[in-house]
Design a protein around this motif. Structure first.
Motif, mmCIF file in Angstrom:
data_model
loop_
_atom_site.group_PDB
_atom_site.id
_atom_site.type_symbol
_atom_site.label_atom_id
_atom_site.label_comp_id
_atom_site.label_asym_id
_atom_site.label_seq_id
_atom_site.Cartn_x
_atom_site.Cartn_y
_atom_site.Cartn_z
ATOM 1 N N ASN A 173 0.861 -1.187 0.000
ATOM 2 C CA ASN A 173 0.000 0.000 0.000
ATOM 3 C C ASN A 173 0.896 1.235 0.000
ATOM 4 O O ASN A 173 1.571 1.511 0.983
ATOM 5 N N LEU A 174 0.888 1.972 -1.111
ATOM 6 C CA LEU A 174 1.747 3.151 -1.236
ATOM 7 C C LEU A 174 0.910 4.430 -1.191
ATOM 8 O O LEU A 174 -0.229 4.434 -1.653
ATOM 9 N N ARG A 175 1.498 5.508 -0.647
ATOM 10 C CA ARG A 175 0.779 6.791 -0.567
ATOM 11 C C ARG A 175 1.646 7.936 -1.078
ATOM 12 O O ARG A 175 2.861 7.910 -0.892
ATOM 13 N N VAL A 176 0.995 8.924 -1.681
ATOM 14 C CA VAL A 176 1.683 10.132 -2.148
ATOM 15 C C VAL A 176 1.004 11.348 -1.515
ATOM 16 O O VAL A 176 -0.194 11.316 -1.251
ATOM 17 N N PRO A 177 1.772 12.421 -1.266
ATOM 18 C CA PRO A 177 1.147 13.602 -0.650
ATOM 19 C C PRO A 177 0.074 14.232 -1.556
ATOM 20 O O PRO A 177 0.176 14.133 -2.784
ATOM 21 N N LEU A 178 -0.931 14.846 -0.916
ATOM 22 C CA LEU A 178 -1.981 15.532 -1.695
ATOM 23 C C LEU A 178 -1.410 16.741 -2.429
ATOM 24 O O LEU A 178 -1.682 16.951 -3.600
ATOM 25 N N ARG A 179 -0.613 17.542 -1.723
ATOM 26 C CA ARG A 179 -0.091 18.786 -2.303
ATOM 27 C C ARG A 179 1.149 18.501 -3.142
ATOM 28 O O ARG A 179 2.068 17.835 -2.686
ATOM 29 N N SER A 180 1.175 19.028 -4.358
ATOM 30 C CA SER A 180 2.306 18.895 -5.285
ATOM 31 C C SER A 180 2.918 17.497 -5.283
ATOM 32 O O SER A 180 4.085 17.331 -4.957
ATOM 33 N N ALA A 186 7.033 9.810 -8.945
ATOM 34 C CA ALA A 186 8.170 9.001 -9.394
ATOM 35 C C ALA A 186 8.667 7.977 -8.356
ATOM 36 O O ALA A 186 8.799 6.793 -8.685
ATOM 37 N N PRO A 187 8.930 8.402 -7.099
ATOM 38 C CA PRO A 187 9.464 7.406 -6.147
ATOM 39 C C PRO A 187 8.513 6.241 -5.886
ATOM 40 O O PRO A 187 8.945 5.087 -5.825
ATOM 41 N N VAL A 188 7.219 6.524 -5.761
ATOM 42 C CA VAL A 188 6.270 5.426 -5.502
ATOM 43 C C VAL A 188 6.080 4.569 -6.746
ATOM 44 O O VAL A 188 5.886 3.355 -6.649
ATOM 45 N N LEU A 189 6.154 5.185 -7.917
ATOM 46 C CA LEU A 189 6.012 4.396 -9.143
ATOM 47 C C LEU A 189 7.178 3.419 -9.278
ATOM 48 O O LEU A 189 7.011 2.304 -9.774
ATOM 49 N N GLN A 190 8.369 3.843 -8.831
ATOM 50 C CA GLN A 190 9.517 2.929 -8.854
ATOM 51 C C GLN A 190 9.251 1.739 -7.940
ATOM 52 O O GLN A 190 9.473 0.593 -8.319
ATOM 53 N N LYS A 191 8.734 2.027 -6.754
ATOM 54 C CA LYS A 191 8.413 0.938 -5.798
ATOM 55 C C LYS A 191 7.352 0.011 -6.382
ATOM 56 O O LYS A 191 7.432 -1.213 -6.231
ATOM 57 N N ALA A 192 6.350 0.602 -7.040
ATOM 58 C CA ALA A 192 5.278 -0.200 -7.640
ATOM 59 C C ALA A 192 5.848 -1.111 -8.722
ATOM 60 O O ALA A 192 5.501 -2.293 -8.808
ATOM 61 N N ALA A 193 6.768 -0.579 -9.529
ATOM 62 C CA ALA A 193 7.377 -1.378 -10.594
ATOM 63 C C ALA A 193 8.170 -2.531 -10.007
ATOM 64 O O ALA A 193 8.100 -3.670 -10.491
ATOM 65 N N ASP A 194 8.912 -2.257 -8.931
ATOM 66 C CA ASP A 194 9.738 -3.294 -8.298
ATOM 67 C C ASP A 194 8.892 -4.406 -7.695
ATOM 68 O O ASP A 194 9.333 -5.551 -7.600
ATOM 69 N N ALA A 195 7.681 -4.080 -7.282
ATOM 70 C CA ALA A 195 6.833 -5.065 -6.606
ATOM 71 C C ALA A 195 6.263 -6.114 -7.561
ATOM 72 O O ALA A 195 5.775 -7.157 -7.130
ATOM 73 N N LYS A 196 6.340 -5.846 -8.845
ATOM 74 C CA LYS A 196 5.908 -6.802 -9.875
ATOM 75 C C LYS A 196 4.525 -7.406 -9.603
ATOM 76 O O LYS A 196 4.366 -8.610 -9.490
#
Ligand code: DHB
Length: 369
Positions: free
Chosen positions: A173-180, A184-194
């Motif tokens: 379960n990944l989260r990104v801040p609401l503001r700005s 990229a960092p979470v997308l990298q983690k998502a890609a690694d999780a396969k």
């Protein structure tokens, strides 16, 4: 005219800042509703006072207070994001003024005041059917990515709980801040999780930026499917996202492509009045919010007493451009169809094309209590 002949509605929206598309859509829909249905109802003249809260909740609260005390509004409406709706709840309760939530989607909002009535949606309404569809369609491992505040946390929890209950596995379960947000960092983690799929919620207005970074990191070619709540494939931005989103499956309450006579009329009239702008799900929250207010005033014969208005709103049912909707008598939350949609080209433009309907969905979070 005497003051009692006018019913004032304080409409608080983010007209500038990150959530400005929500404000623009709802303001346009409110104006369209009044152009189509007149500016008086049950003998009362309707006056809308629009205020820009820039989606800063302290500003929302101050504006709500001023609208109630100085302008003597009978109804507060709008609220582009959850923190704005929440900040206004104590004022609604204290002043006994209905708070019509036209945009925000965190489940608990309607529990923050007995004067809150919602015409938007809850995130669980979309996320639970999305999870159900995913399991039924061979998706076994999912990473979730949501905006890190109320509606995102609801989307994450309701999707994950249903997906696991039906036999799926949540990898992360990944989260990104609401503001700005920087995806990229979470997308990298998502890609690694396969995982088989990435489930995403970002609020209206942020979908295009998310898709851009998804493509920049090559995730569209990774074999990991993208599934989402319809906030991501928002009609306001969808056409500009490009063909990479063709085929994205998502669940939501409204598509500009919804096949009904009422919706065709709505989309045409909305575009005509707004230089071709396509209405999105936020717009129908505003349009239906006005229908709720007009309908309630008809039922009270124009009496604008807050308790009477909320009582009149409970149980109201009518046809929206999104399909049949009603207000739950017990929770004051909206009951509506949820559609499973696939992004596709229609007449050279990208649309969310509905292919399955889950009828009359109550907020699953409250239904489980
Ligand atoms: C909320 C805001 C959005 O723009 C959206 O698409 C969903 C929920 C909110 O803040 O509640």
């Amino acid at each position: 005219a005497f003051a009692q002949d006018t019913v004032k509605i304080g409409l608080i929206l983010p007209m500038t800042g990150q959530q400005a598309s929500t404000g623009k859509q709802i303001d346009a829909a409110v104006k369209l509703y009044m152009a189509q249905n007149g500016t008086s109802v049950a003998g009362k003249k309707i006056e809308v006072i629009l205020k820009d809260d820039t989606s800063v909740p302290d500003v929302t609260k101050r504006l709500a207070q001023e609208l109630v005390v100085n302008d003597k509004v009978a109804i507060l409406a709008g609220f582009g994001i959850t923190p704005s709706a929440m900040a206004t709840a104590p004022i609604a309760t204290q002043a006994k003024v209905p708070e019509v939530v036209m945009a925000a989607g965190t489940s608990s909002i309607t529990e923050a005041s007995p004067f809150i009535v919602r015409t938007s949606f809850t995130l669980a309404q979309s996320a639970v059917p999305m999870a159900e569809w995913a399991v039924k369609n061979g998706i076994k491992k999912v990473v979730t990515m949501v905006s890190d505040y109320g509606p995102g946390i609801d989307a994450e929890k309701s999707f994950s709980d249903k997906f696991k209950a039906d036999g799926g596995t949540i990898v992360e379960n990944l989260r990104v801040p609401l503001r700005s947000p920087d995806f990229a960092p979470v997308l990298q983690k998502a890609a690694d999780a396969k995982a088989d799929a990435l489930f995403v919620f970002v609020p209206s207005g942020s979908g295009a930026q998310f898709v851009k970074q998804f493509v920049e990191r090559g995730l569209d070619k990774s074999g990991m499917k993208l599934i989402a709540t319809g906030d991501v494939t928002d009609d306001d931005q969808l056409n500009g996202m490009g063909d990479v989103v063709v085929g994205v499956i998502n669940a939501h309450n409204y598509s500009a492509n919804h096949d009904s006579a009422l919706n065709k009329t709505y989309v045409e009239a909305f575009k005509k009045a707004n230089n071709g702008l396509r209405p999105n799900f936020m717009s129908v929250g505003g349009y239906d919010g006005m229908a709720l207010i007009y309908g309630a005033l008809k039922k009270t014969n124009g009496a604008a007493d807050g308790e009477k208005l909320v009582a009149a709103m409970k149980g109201m049912a009518w046809e929206s451009p999104r399909g049949p909707i009603s207000i739950d008598t017990d929770t004051r939350d909206i009951i509506q169809n949820i559609y499973i949609r696939k992004v596709d080209k229609v007449g050279g433009e990208l649309y969310n094309v509905e292919f399955a309907t889950i009828p009359n969905v109550k907020d699953p979070v409250k239904a489980a209590k």
